[in-house]
Design an enzyme around this catalytic site. Structure first.
Site, PDB file in Angstrom:
ATOM      1  N   HIS A 136     -12.584 -27.364   9.818  1.00 37.09           N
ATOM      2  CA  HIS A 136     -11.526 -27.616  10.807  1.00 37.09           C
ATOM      3  C   HIS A 136     -10.143 -27.535  10.156  1.00 37.09           C
ATOM      4  O   HIS A 136      -9.267 -28.345  10.431  1.00 37.09           O
ATOM      5  CB  HIS A 136     -11.719 -28.983  11.477  1.00 37.09           C
ATOM      6  CG  HIS A 136     -12.866 -29.009  12.450  1.00 37.09           C
ATOM      7  ND1 HIS A 136     -12.788 -28.483  13.710  1.00 37.09           N
ATOM      8  CD2 HIS A 136     -14.128 -29.493  12.322  1.00 37.09           C
ATOM      9  CE1 HIS A 136     -13.963 -28.657  14.335  1.00 37.09           C
ATOM     10  NE2 HIS A 136     -14.786 -29.253  13.512  1.00 37.09           N
TER      11      HIS A 136
ATOM     12  N   GLU B 260     -18.751 -30.523  10.980  1.00 40.85           N
ATOM     13  CA  GLU B 260     -18.812 -29.109  11.360  1.00 40.85           C
ATOM     14  C   GLU B 260     -18.106 -28.187  10.358  1.00 40.85           C
ATOM     15  O   GLU B 260     -17.190 -27.457  10.726  1.00 40.85           O
ATOM     16  CB  GLU B 260     -18.179 -28.927  12.746  1.00 40.85           C
ATOM     17  CG  GLU B 260     -18.887 -29.695  13.837  1.00 40.85           C
ATOM     18  CD  GLU B 260     -18.243 -29.533  15.191  1.00 40.85           C
ATOM     19  OE1 GLU B 260     -18.966 -29.258  16.157  1.00 40.85           O
ATOM     20  OE2 GLU B 260     -16.996 -29.694  15.303  1.00 40.85           O
TER      21      GLU B 260
ATOM     22  N   ASP C  37      -6.380 -29.782  12.770  1.00 41.94           N
ATOM     23  CA  ASP C  37      -7.585 -29.017  13.110  1.00 41.94           C
ATOM     24  C   ASP C  37      -7.283 -27.531  12.954  1.00 41.94           C
ATOM     25  O   ASP C  37      -6.178 -27.145  12.546  1.00 41.94           O
ATOM     26  CB  ASP C  37      -8.087 -29.358  14.528  1.00 41.94           C
ATOM     27  CG  ASP C  37      -9.608 -29.316  14.592  1.00 41.94           C
ATOM     28  OD1 ASP C  37     -10.181 -28.248  14.283  1.00 41.94           O
ATOM     29  OD2 ASP C  37     -10.228 -30.337  14.920  1.00 41.94           O
TER      30      ASP C  37
HETATM   31  C1  ACM Z   1     -16.824 -33.786  16.455  1.00 40.39           C
HETATM   32  O1  ACM Z   1     -16.936 -33.891  17.687  1.00 40.39           O
HETATM   33  N1  ACM Z   1     -16.861 -32.603  15.882  1.00 40.39           N
HETATM   34  C2  ACM Z   1     -16.627 -34.945  15.618  1.00 40.39           C
END
Ligand code: ACM
Length: 562
Positions: free
Chosen positions: A242, A309, A171
């Site tokens: 991420h 995201e 991440d």
């Molecule tokens: C997530 O909670 N962004 C998968």
């Protein structure tokens, strides 16, 4: 017998108990060696009894019956004989877990407390799981979790008949898997200078470097340890968002024409970083290299590539990204993301694996993994026996996290779905209202809410509902920096979740027997105590489980109806 998760049927046979003693044997065919080894190791440690190998027809005996489903089992306990009949190795492991439960909480300790009688209650049990994917996500990227704690968590999953450990390995805040050809991913990407304590609004930092990573051998050990307990480890390498830790390690992966990625460090904030991957061919090759090593370590059919995201600002500002969009004939940045996901969908399929991603992978179109650019069929509908399997319909699956909507759309389009809506089964979310909950975030999701969570939405007809292959509880770790914190947020909710995932409960949440579950849970808390789990007490946190003054990000009110 108070079994959790509740079995399909369990009948107590009073007067037919089987007291165990030093002469009690344990027998299994070679195909059930994992269950035999686990039972002997676990029960011998707890009881002090040797459980030496014996002969069929007596003692504790495991047998295979291939007319049962692979995860199904039956147990018959009579004086002198406990027969565990399993459809396959996994069923035998679940039968073994149930046998341990029948012996009571002290069977969960690692040494015998005292000399006492160990008695298996006379019983007839038949059992099989509702879902094939009964998962939990551990976010080991935001806070690294030492290997020994991961192994312990595997044992806790197995004790509740959960069978998928989704490891979120990368991440913005850290890269946790050794990749031999790219040593800076962990050399630089596995640590950050400091961490936020609580959420942004609290403006607290700990000024303490944080880091850690698993070597490939560590991960092989975790995978094998989990497999020997019936659990598949699904790795997640999140892309194209991420990814700040990866960009910090290898600046050429970022959008170098809009930011000076060489100046980036691993992110020290929580949230979603804008520093995402560029979409060049070189970056695709880089991650193919990463994934080649991932596939060597993780034998799972599914490989999770995130896809959630991904802010598109840098791609909007990047001349290189815009040129790439034109070159590929794409409409916009969403389609550029979709191009990346499809690329790896196809790449994994060519290697006999399946991609799974968060529900954003539906945006920009997931449904078909088209033929490669330049191939004769490119752009044509791709099905037909003469084409490589990987060019056919995408077999990618979706983790539905932003609610049920993504999962419903995916299932209707014929994609397999794991239901893990954040409004219901994000276990980083708080368990109660009030000032005592440590670093309160998200919705209030009580134990009862979790017990009444139904993974299959009623909008799905029978055929589409079959695409809901399971459900998963997710433990994001921004606010959990140790196994103790994970215990607190995970338990006892994970116990309720295990019953939702395993047992055939009434589909209508209101019809579920929560008081009955609560009663069985009271006995099960003694099991958690014996295992050393620091769960949230029913009445609220212990003083040391509170975090006074650390600001979270609670969402007020009930979660939206689905
Ligand atoms: C997530 O909670 N962004 C998968």
């Amino acid at each position: 017998m108070d079994l959790i998760p509740a079995p399909s049927s369990a009948v107590r046979r009073p007067g037919e108990d089987f007291p165990l003693d030093a002469t009690t044997t344990l027998t299994a065919p070679p195909g059930l060696a994992d269950a035999e080894r686990w039972l002997r190791g676990t029960l011998s440690a707890a009881t002090g009894l040797p459980l030496a190998p014996g002969r069929p027809g007596a003692g504790i005996e495991l047998v295979l019956d291939d007319t049962l489903a692979a995860e199904a089992y039956r147990i018959t306990v009579r004086p002198g004989h406990a027969l565990l009949t399993a459809g396959g190795p996994a069923g035998a492991l679940w039968a073994a877990q149930t046998l341990r439960q029948l012996l009571g909480p002290d069977a969960y300790r690692r040494s015998p407390l005292r000399r006492e009688a160990w008695v298996l209650p006379g019983a007839d049990i038949a059992d099989a799981p509702r879902f094939g994917w009964r998962g939990a996500l551990l976010d080991v990227a935001r806070h690294f979790l030492p290997k020994s704690d991961v192994l312990r968590f595997v044992d806790l999953l197995a004790a509740h008949k959960l069978n998928v450990l989704h490891l979120h390995l990368t991440d913005d805040q850290g890269w946790r898997i050794e990749i031999k050809r790219y040593p800076r991913l962990t050399g630089r990407g596995a640590w950050r200078e400091r961490s936020m304590v609580g959420y942004r609004a609290g403006q607290r930092r700990d000024d303490r470097p944080h880091g850690g990573y698993y070597t490939q051998d560590d991960l092989r050990e975790i995978v094998a340890y989990a497999a020997a307990r019936g659990i598949t480890v699904v790795p997640e390498v999140d892309l194209p968002g991420h990814t700040q830790a990866a960009v910090a390690a290898y600046p050429e992966l970022g959008n170098t024409d809009v930011v000076d990625t060489a100046a980036l460090g691993v992110w020290t904030d929580w949230g979603v970083s804008h520093h995402v991957l560029n979409a060049s061919e070189e970056t695709l090759r880089f991650f193919e290299g990463v994934l080649e090593e991932v596939l060597e370590v993780f034998p799972s059919e599914f490989v999770h590539l995130g896809g959630d995201e991904c802010p598109k600002e840098q791609w909007k500002d990047s001349a290189a990204a815009q040129a790439r969009i034109r070159e590929l004939g794409l409409a916009n940045e969403d389609e550029l993301q979709s191009h990346l996901i499809r690329h790896f969908d196809r790449w994994l399929a060519e290697r006999g694996r399946r991609l799974i991603g968060w529900d954003e992978i539906l945006e920009g179109g997931l449904a078909i993994a088209t033929a490669p650019q330049g191939a004769p069929e490119a752009g044509a509908p791709v099905s037909g026996a003469e084409r490589p399997a990987a060019w056919g319909r995408s077999r990618a699956a979706v983790s539905s996290w932003r609610g049920f909507g993504g999962g419903i759309a995916a299932a209707k389009a014929g994609h397999d779905v794991v239901m893990c809506p954040e409004q219901h089964v994000y276990f980083d979310h708080r368990q109660a209202d009030g000032p005592d909950e440590p670093i309160p975030v998200g919705f209030v999701r009580t134990l009862e809410d979790v017990y009444r969570f139904e993974p299959v939405p009623e909008q799905l007809d029978e055929a589409a509902a079959r695409h809901v292959i399971g459900t998963q509880a997710n433990l994001w770790s921004e606010f959990m920096d140790s196994a103790r914190d994970i215990d607190y947020r995970a338990f006892p909710r994970l116990v309720a979740f295990a019953e939702v995932a395993w047992s055939e409960l009434p589909a209508r949440p209101a019809e579920r027997d929560y008081p009955g579950f609560e009663r069985r849970l009271r006995a099960h808390l003694e099991v958690l105590d014996a295992l050393g789990v620091e769960y949230r007490p029913v009445d609220g946190p212990h003083p040391w489980q509170r975090r006074p003054g650390v600001v979270g990000r609670p969402i007020e009110g009930p979660p939206p109806v689905r």
